[in-house]
Design a protein around this motif. Structure first.
Motif, mmCIF file in Angstrom:
data_model
loop_
_atom_site.group_PDB
_atom_site.id
_atom_site.type_symbol
_atom_site.label_atom_id
_atom_site.label_comp_id
_atom_site.label_asym_id
_atom_site.label_seq_id
_atom_site.Cartn_x
_atom_site.Cartn_y
_atom_site.Cartn_z
ATOM 1 N N CYS A 19 0.832 -1.217 0.000
ATOM 2 C CA CYS A 19 0.000 0.000 0.000
ATOM 3 C C CYS A 19 0.861 1.258 0.000
ATOM 4 C CB CYS A 19 -0.929 -0.005 1.211
ATOM 5 S SG CYS A 19 -2.221 -1.253 1.143
ATOM 6 N N ILE A 31 -5.209 10.304 -2.394
ATOM 7 C CA ILE A 31 -5.565 8.896 -2.573
ATOM 8 C C ILE A 31 -4.803 8.064 -1.552
ATOM 9 C CG2 ILE A 31 -5.558 6.925 -4.144
ATOM 10 C CD1 ILE A 31 -5.424 8.942 -6.454
ATOM 11 N N LEU A 33 -4.330 3.902 -0.173
ATOM 12 C CA LEU A 33 -4.605 2.484 -0.331
ATOM 13 C C LEU A 33 -4.430 1.871 1.041
ATOM 14 C CD1 LEU A 33 -5.298 0.365 -2.464
ATOM 15 C CD2 LEU A 33 -2.857 -0.021 -2.771
ATOM 16 N N GLU A 46 -9.320 1.261 -1.779
ATOM 17 C CA GLU A 46 -8.831 2.559 -2.230
ATOM 18 C C GLU A 46 -9.733 3.633 -1.644
ATOM 19 O OE1 GLU A 46 -7.598 4.028 -6.528
ATOM 20 O OE2 GLU A 46 -9.765 4.179 -6.198
ATOM 21 N N ARG A 48 -10.476 7.817 -1.501
ATOM 22 C CA ARG A 48 -10.217 9.110 -2.155
ATOM 23 C C ARG A 48 -11.376 10.055 -1.876
ATOM 24 N NH1 ARG A 48 -9.138 9.027 -7.944
ATOM 25 N NH2 ARG A 48 -7.942 7.153 -7.598
ATOM 26 N N TRP A 113 -8.521 -2.679 -10.766
ATOM 27 C CA TRP A 113 -8.303 -1.233 -10.787
ATOM 28 C C TRP A 113 -9.215 -0.515 -11.774
ATOM 29 C CZ3 TRP A 113 -5.842 0.047 -6.675
ATOM 30 C CH2 TRP A 113 -4.889 -0.818 -6.136
#
Length: 114
Positions: A19, A31, A33, A46, A48, A113
């Motif tokens: 991460c 952002i 992770l 994830e 954000r 992703w």
């Protein structure tokens, strides 16, 4: 059932490093992770800002690793558009979590992703 203590520490170390290295330093304020451990499952997430209101955060699941204590192996899962988990058919269960991380990175389908 929860992860064995040694396995949990190993996962925290390996996924923590993953991460940390995945998101470039100059965008980490936008952002993140992260991962969450629940029972024998570890979910990669994830985080954000929400595009309409940057004061709120959105959380998107990326992948899930499930540990089978009987054979000490991990299995990789991907989420569909309704956030239901499905076994990722291109990988096989393994004792090495790095193998599954590699599958996430090498994904050509965009399932992780996307």
């Amino acid at each position: 059932m929860t992860l064995p203590a040694l396995t949990r520490k190993l996962i925290e170390k390996k996924l923590g490093a993953y991460c940390e290295g995945k998101i470039p330093p100059h965008v980490r304020h936008e952002i993140r992770l992260l991962f969450k451990i629940r029972g024998n499952s570890v979910t990669l997430i994830e985080e954000r800002p929400y595009f309409r209101d940057h004061s709120k955060l959105t959380h998107n699941v990326v992948a899930q690793f499930r540990f089978n204590p009987d054979d000490q192996q991990w299995t990789l899962y991907c989420a569909d558009r309704n956030s239901r988990w499905h076994r990722y058919s291109r990988s096989v269960p393994t004792k090495n979590i790095n193998t599954l991380i590699h599958w996430i990175e090498a994904d050509q389908t965009g399932i992780f992703w996307g």
